[in-house]
Write a protein that holds these residues in place. Structure first.
Motif, PDB file in Angstrom:
ATOM      1  N   GLU B 161      15.188 -18.963  -8.097  1.00 52.34           N
ATOM      2  CA  GLU B 161      15.419 -19.466  -9.443  1.00 52.34           C
ATOM      3  C   GLU B 161      14.547 -18.747 -10.479  1.00 52.34           C
ATOM      4  O   GLU B 161      15.023 -18.344 -11.528  1.00 52.34           O
ATOM      5  N   PHE B 162      13.255 -18.602 -10.171  1.00 53.24           N
ATOM      6  CA  PHE B 162      12.352 -18.014 -11.155  1.00 53.24           C
ATOM      7  C   PHE B 162      12.031 -16.557 -10.879  1.00 53.24           C
ATOM      8  O   PHE B 162      11.346 -15.918 -11.677  1.00 53.24           O
ATOM      9  N   ALA B 163      12.449 -16.058  -9.747  1.00 54.49           N
ATOM     10  CA  ALA B 163      12.218 -14.643  -9.439  1.00 54.49           C
ATOM     11  C   ALA B 163      13.482 -14.060  -8.838  1.00 54.49           C
ATOM     12  O   ALA B 163      13.546 -13.760  -7.649  1.00 54.49           O
ATOM     13  N   PRO B 164      14.526 -13.932  -9.663  1.00 55.92           N
ATOM     14  CA  PRO B 164      15.813 -13.487  -9.122  1.00 55.92           C
ATOM     15  C   PRO B 164      15.812 -12.028  -8.669  1.00 55.92           C
ATOM     16  O   PRO B 164      16.624 -11.650  -7.831  1.00 55.92           O
ATOM     17  N   ASP B 165      14.882 -11.214  -9.169  1.00 54.01           N
ATOM     18  CA  ASP B 165      14.842  -9.809  -8.771  1.00 54.01           C
ATOM     19  C   ASP B 165      14.460  -9.649  -7.312  1.00 54.01           C
ATOM     20  O   ASP B 165      14.132 -10.604  -6.639  1.00 54.01           O
ATOM     21  N   LEU B 166      14.416  -8.392  -6.883  1.00 56.26           N
ATOM     22  CA  LEU B 166      14.064  -8.127  -5.488  1.00 56.26           C
ATOM     23  C   LEU B 166      12.570  -8.204  -5.206  1.00 56.26           C
ATOM     24  O   LEU B 166      12.141  -8.074  -4.064  1.00 56.26           O
ATOM     25  N   GLY B 167      11.757  -8.416  -6.270  1.00 61.62           N
ATOM     26  CA  GLY B 167      10.308  -8.344  -6.084  1.00 61.62           C
ATOM     27  C   GLY B 167       9.799  -9.178  -4.933  1.00 61.62           C
ATOM     28  O   GLY B 167       9.100  -8.691  -4.041  1.00 61.62           O
ATOM     29  N   SER B 168      10.161 -10.470  -4.921  1.00 61.84           N
ATOM     30  CA  SER B 168       9.674 -11.339  -3.861  1.00 61.84           C
ATOM     31  C   SER B 168      10.143 -10.863  -2.495  1.00 61.84           C
ATOM     32  O   SER B 168       9.421 -10.973  -1.508  1.00 61.84           O
ATOM     33  N   ASP B 169      11.362 -10.324  -2.449  1.00 66.37           N
ATOM     34  CA  ASP B 169      11.874  -9.845  -1.157  1.00 66.37           C
ATOM     35  C   ASP B 169      11.054  -8.665  -0.653  1.00 66.37           C
ATOM     36  O   ASP B 169      10.760  -8.560   0.537  1.00 66.37           O
ATOM     37  N   PHE B 170      10.687  -7.775  -1.581  1.00 68.01           N
ATOM     38  CA  PHE B 170       9.814  -6.663  -1.185  1.00 68.01           C
ATOM     39  C   PHE B 170       8.552  -7.213  -0.540  1.00 68.01           C
ATOM     40  O   PHE B 170       8.089  -6.728   0.491  1.00 68.01           O
ATOM     41  N   TRP B 171       7.983  -8.213  -1.184  1.00 71.05           N
ATOM     42  CA  TRP B 171       6.726  -8.775  -0.670  1.00 71.05           C
ATOM     43  C   TRP B 171       6.949  -9.378   0.715  1.00 71.05           C
ATOM     44  O   TRP B 171       6.263  -9.033   1.677  1.00 71.05           O
ATOM     45  N   LEU B 172       7.942 -10.273   0.797  1.00 72.64           N
ATOM     46  CA  LEU B 172       8.117 -11.036   2.040  1.00 72.64           C
ATOM     47  C   LEU B 172       8.440 -10.112   3.207  1.00 72.64           C
ATOM     48  O   LEU B 172       7.847 -10.216   4.285  1.00 72.64           O
ATOM     49  N   LEU B 173       9.356  -9.174   2.995  1.00 71.86           N
ATOM     50  CA  LEU B 173       9.751  -8.308   4.099  1.00 71.86           C
ATOM     51  C   LEU B 173       8.675  -7.278   4.395  1.00 71.86           C
ATOM     52  O   LEU B 173       8.318  -7.045   5.551  1.00 71.86           O
ATOM     53  N   GLY B 174       8.136  -6.686   3.322  1.00 72.45           N
ATOM     54  CA  GLY B 174       7.120  -5.641   3.524  1.00 72.45           C
ATOM     55  C   GLY B 174       5.879  -6.199   4.206  1.00 72.45           C
ATOM     56  O   GLY B 174       5.354  -5.612   5.160  1.00 72.45           O
ATOM     57  N   ILE B 175       5.421  -7.340   3.742  1.00 73.02           N
ATOM     58  CA  ILE B 175       4.193  -7.902   4.317  1.00 73.02           C
ATOM     59  C   ILE B 175       4.425  -8.310   5.771  1.00 73.02           C
ATOM     60  O   ILE B 175       3.573  -8.083   6.638  1.00 73.02           O
ATOM     61  N   THR B 176       5.586  -8.884   6.056  1.00 78.09           N
ATOM     62  CA  THR B 176       5.848  -9.261   7.444  1.00 78.09           C
ATOM     63  C   THR B 176       5.839  -8.025   8.340  1.00 78.09           C
ATOM     64  O   THR B 176       5.299  -8.036   9.444  1.00 78.09           O
ATOM     65  N   PHE B 177       6.406  -6.959   7.829  1.00 81.44           N
ATOM     66  CA  PHE B 177       6.425  -5.701   8.569  1.00 81.44           C
ATOM     67  C   PHE B 177       4.992  -5.215   8.826  1.00 81.44           C
ATOM     68  O   PHE B 177       4.625  -4.847   9.946  1.00 81.44           O
ATOM     69  N   VAL B 178       4.182  -5.260   7.779  1.00 81.32           N
ATOM     70  CA  VAL B 178       2.797  -4.816   7.941  1.00 81.32           C
ATOM     71  C   VAL B 178       2.049  -5.723   8.915  1.00 81.32           C
ATOM     72  O   VAL B 178       1.161  -5.290   9.645  1.00 81.32           O
ATOM     73  N   GLU B 179       2.436  -6.981   8.931  1.00 88.46           N
ATOM     74  CA  GLU B 179       1.719  -7.911   9.802  1.00 88.46           C
ATOM     75  C   GLU B 179       1.985  -7.654  11.279  1.00 88.46           C
ATOM     76  O   GLU B 179       1.154  -7.986  12.124  1.00 88.46           O
ATOM     77  N   ILE B 180       3.143  -7.058  11.586  1.00 84.98           N
ATOM     78  CA  ILE B 180       3.355  -6.653  12.979  1.00 84.98           C
ATOM     79  C   ILE B 180       2.195  -5.772  13.391  1.00 84.98           C
ATOM     80  O   ILE B 180       1.646  -5.874  14.487  1.00 84.98           O
TER      81      ILE B 180
END
Ligand code: HEM
Ligand code: CU
Lengths: 118, 841
Positions: B161-180
């Protein structure tokens, strides 16, 4: 007594983490017990800190702290009978048990005076 | 102690060195991507980490430039949000953690007298996941679509709703990847420290640094999974609309905060512990005496590791949690001051009783002591609930945070880098340039952040892109910004010094700081196999007690000075006593880690761009790569087909029942269990607290079908356990059939659970209840499926002769997964199917 002390293998390094694990379990139990009780059946605010809920939390904390002190004493006794590696593990474990007991008392102190669900 | 392989034979050292080099040496050119060696990968981690530090630092300077004066238009509000969020994210996830892990990866084997980490291919996978994840995440800045909801990504600010862009997705997917990457390194460091210390190095004799890293690694293993779960849930919410954090469907935004800080608070200790480990290593060396109170430090490390998991709510004092609960967390936050104080006093006492030499690394240690103690004090202030309410979300918090993060991590890190520089390069840093760098950094740092405490107390909120003239904050902000440029100049000077020293530094003499630990028994720079022979170490100060040790090690006068078998070998020792138990043979260089990480990167990108079919295909491809990698183990021709060892030597680990792989599996299952417990926490949390949560009247999950499925997985587990017990007694009749039987039972479980799921007819985009239930079942299906695949593969390996009474190791590893599946499946049945029937909504 001696039997119990040998059974518990206080010279094993696993005791380095048992005390703090018990502290963590106590912490989770008290925090989640409180949250669930406040969500399901909150005691009336005017009752202040003198509620059954506080009594239950305090009771659990008291028993936990007592148990940890006992374990600390046990480790300490065993440490005196050993040298080298075994003594090292038992001594450090004794201090860690003592700290965990202190942690229960210190973090549990507010139970005496703060109303539970405000 | 009976020691193994200790006859002091004189080898021809030159010949031995060449033989070892043939086996361990790094390939050049394109093939250097296959390197799995910890020295090379540790350096790669650190260099990459430094690059991200520079990126994060530039972002910080942009922030300070924008805030230098009131009403500035240097950046638009949206860009400002992206820049601050990315500064915090890059610094925490792409610099601090990987940098320190890199240092640990580089140092731990050298310090404990091993030749490599215990799962070298995992190190390589970790590195590539970090690199690719980091590139994906930072690329979002270039397309101006970076995450902008703060490094903690609070919902609903980060929600669709408040962050319709891809920004949050970059964070969520990228960080999870780094966490591996973080979790892989965590698992591997735990096992390496426990199982590969050199002969005789009992637990209470190992260097303190290893204790710190052990605690850090275990904390990563337990602490990261809650965030991984949170990220998965939030991404599911954003991508397909499963309402985990939205009140409307029955979710709760506060669940995100719990999951985030359950990770986030331990995270700061994960960063602090290795840094403190550096300090505890350096102070005794420069004071010229053993540390005062080794046991006290071990106790302090254990306390920190545990207590820091009981503090997370102190980040949530303003969200409306009952006062008593706040009091618990406030008290626990103060408790953590005890282990910190223990360490500070130990350090001071060691300095007091020794004769400290103020060399360059020590300067940074002193800077650390001053800044970190101040940060600790403001930390105790913040733990007080009423004070916390006053300064919540002001620059006071930003100031505190940087005192502990920069003071507690960056200063020790630079101290450590200077200290180990001769080991990396064989050269010394310049005292002159280095001192300039230190003083500029120290003064610039305090100028930037000491002042920020005052801006905060005057009420300036954090994460606002500008402020009005006349607010009274102007002069402070200006001073702070000017100082931050001084700070940058200092850091630039340090980096310049390090860069120049590779050419102009004085060649270092052997063990230049007169240190006591084994890493200095290496050549400088180190060889790929670290040590020609592995010594017996029964003291905390091997090089002080036997200054000649590096020499005798290099001449091959200690253990495992053989290379003729062509295997990469080191000791596997008892975790407590350090007695040698087996010879661990390690895999050589391999493409599989790179391929697997690349496939995962494609998954990550296709999820970002919402091309789900492609993501599905590449999940399968990544899985195939990983399984192919696991195929080259044990008695496989590329691993150790021939089990021959020298007379008197212990067996190869793959010919025993207790190799490091078993330990790695166990530690990995701890991580997995932490993920699972976080999930159960989420389920019960939403059930009790979430305002709109609805329990359906008729429980959707068939208890009967689920119970039969649970019976099937239990039966499969029993079959596996029996077969492992047989192997323990050297019996392997009917082994292959048993594996296939267990696999069939596992398949039955998966089929039944799948059927129960299908019959339940959930609507996961409508209600949170159904969404959470779906996630739990998918988790169970995935694990059931994984067990089936691994079990079938074991059956095939029996056929190839890689597994059997002669090589009984792998089934024991697979058995652990089965046990785990039985426990988690029944817990799920209890939580999702039984309890709701008993208690109801
Ligand atoms: C090198 C010098 C650094 C400078 C000048 C600097 C400056 C800043 C400033 C001004 C903010 C506040 C933004 C705001 O709230 O409006 C900030 C936030 C932050 N910084 Fe730094 N920083 C530095 C290094 C670091 C390091 C080394 C770390 C971590 C290891 C770090 C972690 C963070 C985090 C987590 C935030 C919060 C970001 C957010 O709220 O989203 N910083 N920094
Ligand atoms: Cu915290």
């Amino acid at each position: 007594m001696v039997m119990v002390l040998t059974r518990l293998h206080f010279t094993h390094p696993i005791h380095l983490i048992i005390g703090l694990t018990l502290w963590s379990l106590w912490f989770v139990a008290v925090y989640s017990g409180l949250s669930v009780a406040c969500a399901v059946a909150p005691p009336p605010p005017e009752a202040g800190a003198l509620t059954g809920l506080n009594a239950a939390l305090g009771g659990v904390s008291f028993i936990t702290a007592l148990g940890l002190v006992a374990l600390s004493w046990g480790s300490c006794q065993v440490a005196k009978q050993h040298e080298g590696r075994q003594r090292f593990h038992a001594t450090v474990s004794a201090w860690l048990y003592l700290f965990s007991a202190f942690g229960v008392v210190f973090a549990g102190m507010p139970i005496i005076s703060v109303p539970p669900c405000l | 102690m009976k020691s193994v392989n200790q006859e002091a034979i004189e080898h021809d050292p030159q010949q031995l060195h060449e033989d070892l080099h043939t086996i361990w040496g790094n390939p050049k050119g394109l093939r250097s991507l296959t390197i799995v060696n910890h020295t090379t990968l540790g350096l790669r981690f650190m260099v990459t980490g430094m690059v991200f530090f520079l990126i994060g630092g530039i972002l910080a300077m942009l922030v300070r430039t924008q805030l230098a004066m009131p009403d500035q238009n240097f950046m638009s509000p949206d860009i400002y949000n992206q820049v601050t969020t990315m500064h915090g994210t890059v610094m925490m996830f792409l610099f601090a953690i990987p940098m320190l892990e890199g240092l640990a990866i580089y140092l731990i084997p050298k310090m404990i007298g091993a030749r490599d980490l215990v799962c070298p291919r995992l190190t390589s996978l970790g590195y590539f996941c970090y690199l690719f994840g980091g590139i994906i995440l930072t690329s979002s800045l270039i397309i101006e679509m970076a995450p902008s909801s703060g490094w903690f990504m609070y919902t609903p600010l980060s929600s669709k709703e408040f962050a319709p862009d891809l920004g949050s997705d970059f964070w969520l997917l990228g960080i999870t990847f780094v966490e591996i990457s973080a979790v892989s390194a965590g698992v591997e460091l735990v096992v390496s420290i426990l199982r590969t210390r050199t002969q005789g190095m009992a637990l209470h004799k190992m260097p303190l640094f290893a204790w710190y890293i052990l605690a850090m690694a275990l904390m990563i293993v337990v602490g990261f999974p809650p965030l991984i779960l949170g990220s998965v849930l939030l991404e599911l919410e954003r991508a397909v609309g499963m309402p985990f954090f939205q009140i409307a469907g029955g979710g709760d935004p506060l669940l995100w905060q719990h999951l985030f800080w359950l990770f986030g608070h331990p995270e700061v200790y994960i960063i602090f512990l290795p840094a403190a480990g550096i300090v505890s290593t350096l102070i005794p060396v420069f004071a010229g005496r053993p540390i005062v109170g080794y046991g006290w430090v071990v106790a302090a490390i254990a306390i920190m590791g545990f207590i820091s998991f009981g503090l997370w709510v102190h980040h949530m004092f303003t969200v409306g949690i009952p006062q008593l609960a706040q009091a618990f967390f406030s008290a626990a936050s103060m408790l953590v001051a005890v282990p910190t104080a223990i360490q500070v006093f130990v350090w001071l006492a060691t300095l007091w009783l020794g004769k400290p030499k103020m060399k360059l690394p020590m300067l940074w240690v002193m800077g650390f002591l001053i800044i970190f103690v101040c940060g600790g004090l403001t930390g105790v202030m913040l733990a007080l609930v009423p004070f916390n309410w006053q300064v919540h979300d002001t620059h006071f918090v930003v100031a505190h945070m940087h005192y502990v993060l920069v003071g507690g991590m960056f200063f020790p890190l630079i101290a450590g880098l200077y200290y180990w520089l001769p080991l990396f390069s064989g050269r010394m840093p310049s005292e002159n340039l280095g001192r300039w760098g230190f003083w500029l950094t120290f003064l610039g740092f305090n100028g930037t952040f000491l002042i920020m405490h005052w801006t905060g107390l005057l009420g300036m909120p954090r994460r606002v892109y500008t402020y009005e003239a006349g607010s009274g904050w102007e002069i402070y902000n200006l001073l702070s910004s000017v100082s931050s440029f001084v700070l940058s100049a200092g850091i630039a000077m340090v980096l310049l010094d390090i860069a120049l020293h590779f050419r102009f530094g004085k060649p270092a003499k052997h063990n230049p700081w007169n240190a006591d630990t084994l890493e200095w028994a290496n050549t400088m720079p180190p060889s790929a196999y670290n040590f020609v022979s592995l010594p017996t170490v029964e003291t905390r100060h091997p090089l002080w007690d036997d200054p000649n040790l590096p020499h005798t090690m290099a001449k091959g006068m200690h253990g495992l000075a053989v290379a003729s078998h062509g295997r990469r070998e080191m000791w596997g020792t008892d975790p407590i006593t350090g007695k040698v138990r087996e010879i661990i043979h390690l895999p050589g260089n391999s493409w599989w880690p790179l391929f697997a990480a690349a496939a995962l990167a494609v998954v990550c990108i296709s999820l970002l761009t919402r091309v789900y079919a492609l993501a599905g295909i590449f999940v399968v491809i990544a899985g195939v790569f990983l399984l192919r990698w696991s195929w080259e183990n044990g008695a496989h021709p590329n691993a150790a087909p021939d089990a021959g060892v020298k007379p008197g030597d212990p067996p190869l680990h793959s010919r025993t029942m207790d190799g490091p792989g078993l330990w790695a599996m166990a530690v990995f299952l701890i991580a997995n269990g932490s993920f699972f417990l976080s999930y159960l926490f989420g389920w019960f949390y939403l059930w009790t607290v979430s305002p709109e949560w609805q329990m359906p009247d008729i429980p959707p999950l068939s208890l009967l079908i689920m119970s039969i499925a649970g019976g099937a997985v239990l039966a499969g587990c029993v079959v596996i356990e029996k077969l492992v017990r047989g192997l323990r007694q050297q019996r392997d009749a009917g082994l292959r059939a048993s594996f296939y039987l267990a696999a069939a039972l596992g398949a039955l479980q998966v089929g039944l659970a799948g059927w129960a799921l299908w019959r339940a007819d959930l609507s996961p985009t409508q209600t949170t209840h159904d969404a959470v239930m779906l996630v739990g079942l998918v988790y169970a299906l995935f694990h059931g499926g994984l067990a089936v695949i691994l079990t079938v593969l074991q059956g095939m390996r029996v056929g190839y002769g890689y597994v059997g009474a002669h090589a009984p190791f792998e089934p024991a590893v697979v058995a652990l997964l089965w046990r785990y599946n039985v426990v988690t499946f029944w817990l799920l049945v209890g939580a999702l199917a039984i309890l709701p029937r008993m208690i109801g909504g």
